[in-house]
Design a protein around this motif. Sequence first.
Motif, mmCIF file in Angstrom:
data_model
loop_
_atom_site.group_PDB
_atom_site.id
_atom_site.type_symbol
_atom_site.label_atom_id
_atom_site.label_comp_id
_atom_site.label_asym_id
_atom_site.label_seq_id
_atom_site.Cartn_x
_atom_site.Cartn_y
_atom_site.Cartn_z
ATOM 1 N N UNK A 43 57.283 47.490 94.417
ATOM 2 C CA UNK A 43 58.222 46.918 93.454
ATOM 3 C C UNK A 43 58.784 47.973 92.510
ATOM 4 N N UNK A 44 58.089 49.105 92.403
ATOM 5 C CA UNK A 44 58.523 50.141 91.490
ATOM 6 C C UNK A 44 59.476 51.140 92.151
ATOM 7 N N UNK A 45 59.790 50.895 93.407
ATOM 8 C CA UNK A 45 60.751 51.758 94.083
ATOM 9 C C UNK A 45 62.159 51.338 93.724
ATOM 10 N N UNK A 46 63.073 52.269 93.739
ATOM 11 C CA UNK A 46 64.471 51.960 93.422
ATOM 12 C C UNK A 46 65.001 50.951 94.434
ATOM 13 N N UNK A 47 65.672 49.934 93.917
ATOM 14 C CA UNK A 47 66.142 48.851 94.778
ATOM 15 C C UNK A 47 67.432 49.214 95.506
ATOM 16 N N UNK A 48 67.932 50.420 95.309
ATOM 17 C CA UNK A 48 69.094 50.837 96.075
ATOM 18 C C UNK A 48 70.391 50.808 95.299
ATOM 19 N N UNK A 49 70.438 50.216 94.133
ATOM 20 C CA UNK A 49 71.635 50.192 93.311
ATOM 21 C C UNK A 49 71.214 50.208 91.841
ATOM 22 N N UNK A 50 72.068 50.731 90.972
ATOM 23 C CA UNK A 50 71.696 50.870 89.565
ATOM 24 C C UNK A 50 71.339 49.522 88.933
ATOM 25 N N UNK A 51 70.227 49.487 88.291
ATOM 26 C CA UNK A 51 69.803 48.315 87.515
ATOM 27 C C UNK A 51 69.753 47.032 88.335
ATOM 28 N N UNK A 52 69.331 47.138 89.584
ATOM 29 C CA UNK A 52 69.193 45.957 90.431
ATOM 30 C C UNK A 52 67.907 45.215 90.076
ATOM 31 N N UNK A 53 67.877 43.925 90.378
ATOM 32 C CA UNK A 53 66.688 43.120 90.120
ATOM 33 C C UNK A 53 65.588 43.501 91.105
ATOM 34 N N UNK A 54 64.404 43.789 90.570
ATOM 35 C CA UNK A 54 63.259 44.123 91.415
ATOM 36 C C UNK A 54 62.445 42.872 91.693
ATOM 37 N N UNK A 55 62.039 42.181 90.631
ATOM 38 C CA UNK A 55 61.282 40.937 90.776
ATOM 39 C C UNK A 55 61.331 40.187 89.460
ATOM 40 N N UNK A 56 60.907 38.917 89.490
ATOM 41 C CA UNK A 56 60.888 38.105 88.273
ATOM 42 C C UNK A 56 59.975 38.704 87.216
ATOM 43 N N UNK A 57 58.867 39.301 87.677
ATOM 44 C CA UNK A 57 57.909 39.864 86.722
ATOM 45 C C UNK A 57 58.350 41.228 86.211
#
Length: 526
Positions: free
Chosen positions: A16-30
């Motif tokens: 979950x701490x990896x970059x999601x591929x785009x700036x400031x993307x949602x990682x998870x609800x938590x």
Amino acid sequence: MDHHKEAESHVDSDPNFLDAGEPNALVSEKNGTTADVHDMMRMGKRQETQRNFRHITIIGFCMVILSTWEAILSTAVFSLSNGGTAGLIWGYLICMIGFGFVVASLAEMASMAPTSGGQYHWVSEFAPPSCQRFLSYIVGWLGVLGWQTAAATVSYLTGKQLQALIILWDSSYVPQAWQGTMLIWAVLAVSLIFNTFFSRKLPLVEGVIVVLHVAGFFAVIIPLWVMGDRSNTGDVFTLFQDNMEWGNVPLSTMVGLTGAASCFVGIEAGAHMAEEVRNAAHVIPRAMMWTWIGNGLMGWIMAITFCFCVGDTMSVLLTPLGSQQIQVFLNTTGSAAGATGLTCIMLVIGVFACVAVMATNSRQLFAFARDNGVPFSSIFSQVSPTLGVPLNSVYLTILFVLLLSLINLGSSVAFMQVISLGVAAMLTSYLISIGCVALKRIRGEPLLPSKFNLGRLGLPINIIAVLFLLFLWVFTFFPSAPHPAVADMNWAVLGYGLVIIFALVYYAIHGRHVYIGPVEYVRKGQ
């Protein structure tokens, strides 16, 4: 549990701490967005709470916790006694403008380091290395003191209004200290319920209450303008009065500024909820600024309106109801039912302001305990796995205010003086925090990147904020009247000194061995 070592392993192993591929993307609800993940990783903190708040809901939370137009009505007695109607109106405006510089300075730091720790964390990161740990530790204790007493203040003022309503309907009723204390406990019970069983619904609840906060403003102000007998405009805006007989009208007016200033203390509340806000570095500073301008303007308009409807100042100050705003409501509407209706709006908002205060101070205590700043830190740094809130910190806050309220059994004056030291504690925490970042600017040292950057105006804004806070800080220790008896002295300075001494002794004996300050957990170069 070592939260910081666990945080590092969690950061390195959790996908979950990896970059999601785009700036400031949602990682998870938590974990929130990639920006939130990066901020927590840089600060060496583990994400333990849920990020349930969004932009609108955290603005609502902040506005309710400050409740400025309600607060100015509750504290108007202090400014009316020291400065009169003109003192209240212009004193409030001075405080609002002054706090604008304070809020801007705090908002920038909240964007640089969006953590529940708030001031003590910022001091740890921005103070000179030679005094980072010590100053951070002292500011942490002052923050804990300030927010714990804030819960006592809000619950006390709410209970006092309830007693005034009883007197309104039954003139034979004589308020008893134990009854006031029980009312404080009742408000705390509601706060406990919403901070435990309904903790996940807190954003929704506070969102509903902020609607009442705004609608209630118009519900109160319209009857005051339409039904009230308005005073002469010239007198309202220009008549400064020394009702407490200081012998010096300007001095009296400056003493009265404390009442208006208390309406803005706690303006950084959103920062202490940062670890429960999505995209916190962007959202929190803007929520703080919107809270300042929105609540500030509503408070000033209400202060002006109230002053137009006061009429005979002394008769309102000496009301048998014990509540000046309810007396003005009664004079304006001409009926007990009308005054009760307007007061009930304030009561509901007051109760849920206490709920929000409880949430904020438990997070601040949790963060300080996470950094080993208080006794039994391992207990108060725990977060409930089912509710996602620091339950032990909530329980300690409830217990502290319950014990503090027992002072009210002996003397309500002493109780108010004890909890007033919270204002001095909060102002000190603001002062040291802003002073540290101003010093870095003066020395030309680089600051952390911020999504709310003051730029070239940063240093003058910081300096004005520091000077304004120093001015206010002096007057928080003044008595409310000259030549006070022992019982009427402002004992806030004693309580303030005792807390500082306790913190110093605890630091010398134990704290310096376990508290190294948040800056030591920060990942350099992130």
